[in-house]
Design a protein around this motif. Structure first.
Motif, PDB file in Angstrom:
ATOM      1  N   ASN A   1      -0.817   5.229   4.967  1.00 55.36           N
ATOM      2  CA  ASN A   1      -0.517   5.242   3.545  1.00 55.36           C
ATOM      3  C   ASN A   1      -1.213   6.413   2.866  1.00 55.36           C
ATOM      4  O   ASN A   1      -2.326   6.306   2.393  1.00 55.36           O
ATOM      5  N   PRO A   2      -0.533   7.559   2.839  1.00 60.20           N
ATOM      6  CA  PRO A   2      -1.153   8.746   2.245  1.00 60.20           C
ATOM      7  C   PRO A   2      -1.451   8.503   0.764  1.00 60.20           C
ATOM      8  O   PRO A   2      -0.688   7.828   0.074  1.00 60.20           O
TER       9      PRO A   2
ATOM     10  N   GLN B   1       0.836  -1.201   0.000  1.00 60.35           N
ATOM     11  CA  GLN B   1       0.000   0.000   0.000  1.00 60.35           C
ATOM     12  C   GLN B   1       0.869   1.249   0.000  1.00 60.35           C
ATOM     13  O   GLN B   1       0.363   2.352   0.187  1.00 60.35           O
TER      14      GLN B   1
ATOM     15  N   THR C   1       1.036   3.024  -4.846  1.00 61.30           N
ATOM     16  CA  THR C   1      -0.146   3.874  -4.986  1.00 61.30           C
ATOM     17  C   THR C   1      -0.025   4.763  -6.218  1.00 61.30           C
ATOM     18  O   THR C   1      -0.952   4.884  -7.022  1.00 61.30           O
ATOM     19  N   MET C   2       1.161   5.363  -6.355  1.00 62.91           N
ATOM     20  CA  MET C   2       1.323   6.283  -7.479  1.00 62.91           C
ATOM     21  C   MET C   2       1.302   5.556  -8.811  1.00 62.91           C
ATOM     22  O   MET C   2       0.681   6.020  -9.778  1.00 62.91           O
TER      23      MET C   2
ATOM     24  N   ILE D   1       3.681   4.303  -1.017  1.00 66.91           N
ATOM     25  CA  ILE D   1       3.475   5.441  -1.907  1.00 66.91           C
ATOM     26  C   ILE D   1       3.839   5.098  -3.349  1.00 66.91           C
ATOM     27  O   ILE D   1       3.182   5.546  -4.295  1.00 66.91           O
TER      28      ILE D   1
ATOM     29  N   TRP E   1      10.730  13.333   0.514  1.00 63.69           N
ATOM     30  CA  TRP E   1       9.429  12.765   0.887  1.00 63.69           C
ATOM     31  C   TRP E   1       9.245  12.729   2.402  1.00 63.69           C
ATOM     32  O   TRP E   1       8.204  13.114   2.917  1.00 63.69           O
TER      33      TRP E   1
END
Lengths: 474, 294
Positions: B54-55, A302, A307-308, A304, B41
Motif C-alpha cells: 500500500n504505497p 489501506q 489513503t488519499m 490508495i 495508476w
C-alpha cells in the motif's frame, strides 16, 4: 409469398412442403425405406453392417462398417455392460480396506471412485447414441449402393466416395470435429454435472457417493437448513434476489449512462470527438481480470483511495468498500459501469449514426422539440435495435463471474456462510464446487441458474418488438 | 437542453449554446479522468521503487525498472517468463483451431441446407444458457479420465483442447457475416465446376478475410483472458497460465512481495492485448460494412 402458394397446393406431400420451406431436400435413402423396399442384402445389412456395400463391390466402405460394428460390439460386451451396470449403484465400496479379491489374493481394495464410474457410464450412453447414428449411416449406405447399382450398373467407388466428402457430403467432414469437441467438452460435462445434482457428492461423500434423488434440491429449498450445511432457503433467496437486482442495475445503468455519454459525444457542439472515444475505449483493451484486481486493490481499507482521502482530511476512518454489505453492493455496480459503459458507448454511437435521417427531417417539419424527437424517434429506434443486445447483456450479467469474483470476491460474508453479500449465483456455484467441494449443491445451483436464465430470456425476447416485428424499421 | 420556449433573440441562444458546450466538455473531462486514472495508476505503479503493498502516495516518489527485471528473472516462486511463454504457445494453437472450427461450422450453417441445421443452431443457443462455470469440475474429471491432467505438456494439451472445443458453438457472428455474401457467388462457382470444398476455400474464405482476422484475435485472446477453466485445470504453479499466475500474485502469501511486480505484469500483458484489440476493432468495423462491395 412463395411459401403460401406451396402450402396451398394439395398435390405436394408433407416432405416436399417442408423441403420448400426450409430449403433442403430429404435424402432418398431413408432408413424406413431401406428396410421396407431394400433387397435381401440391404435388409441383412441392418444386422451385419456393411454387407450390402460388400455385395455391391464397395469393399473398403463395407469393411469399415463391419469392423466398426465388431469393435463396438466387442467393447460393449467386454466393458460397456459392466460400466452401465454400475450406474445403478455408484459407490459400493465406501471405504478403502485390505481384503480378499475374487481370485483369492490378499489385496488393497480402494474406495470406489464414483465420479469415474458415472463418467464412464454416461460416456457409454453417448457411445451407444453414436453407434445408432453409425448404424443409420450404414443401412442408408447399403440401400444407396443397391439403388445406384440398379440404376447405373455399379455403386460409387471408394475414390468417388472420398471425393464426395469434400463436395456433396462436406457438411459431415467439416462439422465432425467441432461437434465432437462440443459433445465431449460441453454436453458431456453438463450432463454429468446435472446428474451430480441427484447424488450426495459433497466434501463428506467423496470419492464414493450415491444417488439420493431430490434430496439436494430439498436441502437448498429447506427454510430451516443450518448455516453449517452451506445452504438453506434463506441463503439461496438472498443470493438469487441479489443476482437479479445486480443484473437489472448493471444492465440498465450501463445502458442509460452509456447512451447519455454517447449522445453528449455526438452532439453538435462537442469538439475532439475521437479523443473522447479513445479515452473511454482504453479500458476495454485492458484485460478485465487485470483492471478489476487493480480496482479492488485501490479500494481496500489501506488502498490508495482511502489513503488519499485520509491525507486530504476528507475522512477519518477508511470507507468500508468491501466490508459493509451496502457499500460493497453499490461499489460493484458502480465499478461495473467503468467496465461496461465503454462497450455501450461504442454500440450506441454506431446505432445513432444509422437512424434514418428522414425521420429527423420529418419531425423537424412537424415542429417537434428536442425532447419529443428523443422520446418518439431516437429512443424507440435504439430500443428496437438494442433489445436483443440488452437481453444478452442481462443474461451475461447474471453470469458475470469476473466482476464479482475479482472485485469483491463475494465479500463481505457472515462467518460460516458459504455465500457473501455480493455473491452471485455463479460465484457461489464456483465457491461451492471448487473451494468447498460440495459438487451436488453446486450442480443444483447451476441447474437453477439455467432455469432463471432461460425463463428471463424467453419471456423478454418473445415480448420484445424486434421479435414480434422483425421489419419494424426497414 | 429543452427548447420549450422559443428564444427571444439570438444572443441568449448563443449563451445557452456556450453554456451547454462548456457543461458537456466538463462532464466528458471528468468522466475521462475517472476512466483513465486506474490505467495510469497501474502504469506508474509498475515503475515504483517502493514495492510495498500500500504505497503512501498516489504516484511513486522514486522510479525504477527493477520490477520488470525481477518479473522476468525471478523464477524461484512465480515464474512469470515461463507462464508467459506457456500461455503464448497455448494461444497460438487455440487461435488456429478456433478459426478453423468456427469457419467450418459457420460455412455449413450459412451456405448449406440440411436437416440438422436448425436443431444444431438452437442447440448451440440452449447450451450457451448453461452457466459455463457449472461444468468446469466435470471437464476436469473428463480430462483426468483421458489422462491429460499429469502436468507439463499434458496440461497444455488439455487447455488447448478445452478452449478449442468450445468454439463449435460460437459461430453466430461469423455465420451472420457469411449470410451477407450473395448465394450467386456459390452458384457461379458450382457452375464453373468447383466442388463445395473449393467453393469454401477459394470463394468464401477470401471474402471473409476481415472477419477471419477478428476471429483469430478473439481466439488468440481466449487463453490470456480465461481464469476459471485455467484455475481448475492447472493445479500447480509450474502449469499456471498468465491469468492464474497474476491472480496468485495478489493472494495473501505473495502480495507483500509481488505487488509492484503485479503492476509490471499487468502492463506487460495489457500492451500486446491492447494493440491486438485496437487492430481487431478496425477489422471488425471493416467487416461490418459488408462483405461484397459495390
Amino acid at each position: 409469398m412463395a411459401n403460401v402458394a406451396v402450402a396451398k397446393d394439395p398435390k405436394l406431400t408433407a416432405a416436399k412442403k417442408r423441403a420448400a420451406k426450409t430449403g433442403f431436400h430429404p435424402s432418398p435413402y431413408a432408413v424406413a425405406k431401406a428396410l421396407t423396399e431394400g433387397d435381401l442384402f440391404t435388409k441383412a445389412s441392418a444386422v451385419v453392417l456393411g454387407l450390402g456395400n460388400i455385395v455391391h463391390k464397395q469393399y473398403v466402405k463395407g469393411a469399415v462398417f463391419l469392423l466398426g460394428e465388431i469393435l463396438f460390439l466387442y467393447l460393449f460386451f467386454t466393458s460397456g455392460i459392466s460400466c452401465l451396470a454400475k450406474l445403478a449403484y455408484l459407490g459400493p465400496v465406501l471405504k478403502g480396506s485390505d481384503g480378499w479379491d475374487d481370485d483369492g489374493n490378499y489385496v488393497h481394495i480402494d474406495a470406489t471412485n464414483s465420479v469415474r464410474e458415472l463418467l464412464y457410464a454416461v460416456a457409454w450412453i453417448f457411445l451407444i447414441a453414436g453407434f445408432v447414428l453409425f448404424w443409420v449411416a450404414a443401412v442408408r449406405s447399403a440401400y444407396s449402393a443397391q439403388v445406384l447399382t440398379e440404376k447405373n450398373g455399379r455403386a460409387p467407388t471408394i475414390i468417388e466416395d472420398l471425393k464426395a466428402l469434400l463436395d456433396s457430403q462436406i457438411k459431415g467432414s467439416l462439422m465432425a470435429l467441432p461437434t465432437l469437441g462440443l459433445i465431449t467438452f460441453t454436453v458431456l460435462p453438463i450432463t454429468i454435472t446435472v446428474l451430480l445434482a441427484f447424488t450426495d457428492a459433497d466434501h463428506n461423500h467423496w470419492p464414493p457417493f450415491n444417488w439420493v434423488g431430490f434430496e439436494t434440491f430439498a436441502k437448498v429449498f429447506d427454510p430451516n437448513g443450518s448455516v453449517a450445511a452451506g445452504v438453506n432457503l434463506g441463503l439461496f433467496m438472498k443470493v438469487l434476489v441479489w443476482t437479479l437486482v445486480w443484473a437489472f442495475f448493471a444492465t440498465f445503468l450501463n445502458f442509460f449512462l452509456g447512451m447519455f455519454m454517447a449522445m453528449v459525444i455526438l452532439r453538435k457542439g462537442t469538439r475532439l470527438k475521437g479523443l473522447w472515444r479513445t479515452c473511454f475505449s482504453m479500458s476495454i483493451a485492458v484485460p478485465q481480470f487485470v483492471s478489476l484486481l487493480v480496482i479492488h486493490q485501490m479500494l481496500t481499507d489501506q488502498g490508495i483511495l482511502n489513503t488519499m482521502l485520509k491525507d486530504w482530511g476528507v475522512i477519518d476512518t477508511s470507507l468500508p468498500f468491501w466490508t459493509d454489505s451496502w457499500w460493497a453492493r453499490v461499489t460493484v455496480i458502480v465499478v461495473n459501469l467503468w467496465i461496461g459503459v465503454p462497450y455501450t458507448i461504442m454500440q450506441i454511437t454506431g446505432i445513432l449514426q444509422n437512424v434514418p435521417g428522414e425521420l429527423y427531417e420529418a419531425s423537424e417539419i412537424d415542429g417537434a422539440n428536442w425532447w419529443q424527437t428523443f422520446t418518439n424517434i431516437t429512443m424507440p429506434y435504439i430500443l428496437f435495435v438494442m433489445t436483443p443486445y440488452l437481453i444478452t447483456t442481462f443474461t451475461s450479467n447474471v453470469n458475470n463471474f469476473n466482476v464479482i469474483y475479482f472485485l469483491s470476491g463475494g465479500a463481505p460474508a457472515a462467518v460460516g456462510e458459504s455465500a457473501g453479500d455480493t455473491d452471485l449465483l455463479i460465484t457461489w456455484l464456483y465457491k461451492l464446487t471448487v473451494t468447498k467441494l460440495d459438487y451436488n449443491v453446486g450442480a443444483v445451483i447451476g441447474i437453477l441458474t439455467f432455469i432463471v436464465l432461460a425463463t428471463v430470456a424467453l419471456i423478454t425476447y418473445r415480448s420484445s418488438g424486434s421479435y414480434k416485428n422483425e421489419e419494424g424499421f426497414r | 437542453m429543452t427548447a420549450v420556449t422559443k428564444p427571444a433573440h439570438t444572443g441568449s441562444l448563443r449563451t445557452r449554446r456556450l453554456v451547454g458546450d462548456a457543461l458537456a466538455h466538463i462532464f466528458l473531462a471528468v468522466m475521462a479522468i475517472i476512466w483513465l486514472v486506474p490505467i495510469i495508476w497501474v502504469f506508474a505503479e509498475s515503475f515504483n521503487k517502493n514495492t510495498a503493498q500500500n504505497p503512501p502516495t498516489f504516484f511513486p516518489t522514486e522510479y525504477t525498472f527493477n520490477n520488470y527485471i525481477r518479473l522476468f528473472t525471478d523464477t524461484s516462486v512465480l515464474d512469470f517468463t515461463s507462464m508467459f511463454i506457456r500461455t503464448l504457445i497455448i494461444a497460438i494453437f487455440v487461435c488456429a483451431l478456433n478459426v478453423f472450427f468456427v469457419l467450418s461450422v459457420a460455412y455449413c450453417m450459412s451456405r448449406l441446407r440440411f436437416r440438422m441445421r436448425k436443431p444444431y443452431m438452437n442447440f448451440a443457443l440452449v447450451l450457451g444458457m448453461f452457466p459455463g462455470i457449472m461444468s468446469v469440475v466435470a471437464i476436469y474429471f473428463i480430462l483426468n479420465a483421458l489422462g491429460l491432467t499429469g502436468g507439463g505438456a499434458q496440461t497444455m494439451i488439455a487447455l488447448v483442447i478445452v478452449y478449442a472445443a468450445g468454439s463449435g458453438a460460437s459461430f453466430y457472428v461469423m455465420k451472420g457475416f457469411m449470410d451477407t455474401i450473395p448465394m450467386s457467388l456459390d452458384e457461379a462457382a458450382t457452375l464453373d465446376g468447383c466442388t463445395k470444398w473449393e467453393t469454401f476455400t477459394k470463394i468464401i474464405i477470401p471474402v471473409t478475410k476481415p472477419m477471419i482476422v477478428y476471429q483469430a484475435i478473439t481466439g488468440f485472446l481466449i487463453p490470456w483472458l480465461d481464469f476459471v477453466l485455467a484455475s481448475v485445470i492447472c493445479r500447480t504453479q509450474e502449469n499456471y497460465t498468465v491469468a492464474v499466475g497474476m491472480y496468485q500474485m495478489l493472494q495473501k502469501e505473495y502480495i507483500a512481495d509481488w505487488y509492484a511486480a503485479f503492476a509490471a505484469a499487468a502492463v506487460c500483458v495489457s500492451i500486446p492485448i491492447a494493440v491486438l484489440f485496437i487492430f481487431m476493432q478496425r477489422f471488425y468495423q471493416a467487416s461490418m460494412t459488408g462483405s461484397v462491395k459495390g
